[in-house]
Design a protein around this motif. Sequence first.
Motif, PDB file in Angstrom:
ATOM      1  N   GLY A  12      62.719  12.603  12.120  1.00  0.00           N
ATOM      2  CA  GLY A  12      62.491  12.453  10.680  1.00  0.00           C
ATOM      3  C   GLY A  12      63.578  11.581  10.070  1.00  0.00           C
ATOM      4  N   THR A  13      64.196  12.046   9.002  1.00  0.00           N
ATOM      5  CA  THR A  13      65.265  11.281   8.354  1.00  0.00           C
ATOM      6  C   THR A  13      66.652  11.679   8.851  1.00  0.00           C
ATOM      7  OG1 THR A  13      65.463  12.841   6.514  1.00  0.00           O
ATOM      8  CG2 THR A  13      63.925  10.989   6.236  1.00  0.00           C
ATOM      9  N   LYS A  14      66.725  12.608   9.784  1.00  0.00           N
ATOM     10  CA  LYS A  14      68.008  13.088  10.298  1.00  0.00           C
ATOM     11  C   LYS A  14      68.391  12.338  11.571  1.00  0.00           C
ATOM     12  CE  LYS A  14      67.400  17.691   8.376  1.00  0.00           C
ATOM     13  NZ  LYS A  14      67.768  17.273   7.089  1.00  0.00           N
ATOM     14  N   VAL A  15      69.641  11.886  11.614  1.00  0.00           N
ATOM     15  CA  VAL A  15      70.177  11.204  12.777  1.00  0.00           C
ATOM     16  C   VAL A  15      71.401  11.986  13.233  1.00  0.00           C
ATOM     17  CG1 VAL A  15      71.168   9.058  13.669  1.00  0.00           C
ATOM     18  CG2 VAL A  15      69.407   8.968  11.889  1.00  0.00           C
ATOM     19  N   VAL A  16      71.431  12.340  14.519  1.00  0.00           N
ATOM     20  CA  VAL A  16      72.568  13.057  15.080  1.00  0.00           C
ATOM     21  C   VAL A  16      73.233  12.133  16.079  1.00  0.00           C
ATOM     22  CG1 VAL A  16      73.317  15.103  16.340  1.00  0.00           C
ATOM     23  CG2 VAL A  16      71.399  15.270  14.745  1.00  0.00           C
ATOM     24  N   VAL A  17      74.559  11.986  15.938  1.00  0.00           N
ATOM     25  CA  VAL A  17      75.332  11.046  16.743  1.00  0.00           C
ATOM     26  C   VAL A  17      76.388  11.820  17.523  1.00  0.00           C
ATOM     27  CG1 VAL A  17      76.837   9.026  16.654  1.00  0.00           C
ATOM     28  CG2 VAL A  17      74.992   9.275  14.983  1.00  0.00           C
ATOM     29  N   GLY A  18      76.377  11.685  18.853  1.00  0.00           N
ATOM     30  CA  GLY A  18      77.401  12.286  19.691  1.00  0.00           C
ATOM     31  C   GLY A  18      78.472  11.259  19.985  1.00  0.00           C
ATOM     32  N   CYS A  19      79.727  11.595  19.697  1.00  0.00           N
ATOM     33  CA  CYS A  19      80.839  10.659  19.844  1.00  0.00           C
ATOM     34  C   CYS A  19      81.764  11.056  20.977  1.00  0.00           C
ATOM     35  CB  CYS A  19      81.659  10.608  18.555  1.00  0.00           C
ATOM     36  SG  CYS A  19      80.744  10.034  17.138  1.00  0.00           S
ATOM     37  N   GLU A  20      82.503  10.069  21.452  1.00  0.00           N
ATOM     38  CA  GLU A  20      83.551  10.298  22.437  1.00  0.00           C
ATOM     39  C   GLU A  20      84.506  11.326  21.848  1.00  0.00           C
ATOM     40  OE1 GLU A  20      85.093   6.924  25.208  1.00  0.00           O
ATOM     41  OE2 GLU A  20      86.229   6.907  23.340  1.00  0.00           O
TER      42      GLU A  20
END
Length: 104
Positions: A81-89
């Motif tokens: 949908g409009t949600k973006v989840v970002v996994g970072c170092e």
Amino acid sequence: EKGTLKGTVASWQNLDPETKELAAKVKAGGSAGSNRTGQYIVTANGDMVYVYKTNSNGGQQGEALACFRSPARVLTVSCRGTKVVVGCEGGQVLFLEAPLLAGG
């Protein structure tokens, strides 16, 4: 506002269950689903996250419509949908809201 991504490194307490599930998969480093939603694709390069419109073959088309700089190198990106989840170092997980993903 269209054309922007807004996000924070935030507590998971107030997230809806679907976003919590998506975030847990991203944090674990596994596949968290698609980086496409509707006619858009969300990609990452270094510490930047980009949103592009897709062409008829599903590939990115033209210049980025929106971008976001994360506090660390991006390892995984997933959206629903409009949600973006970002996994970072370093294990950080960012929660972004991309209103433009609601269109078309």
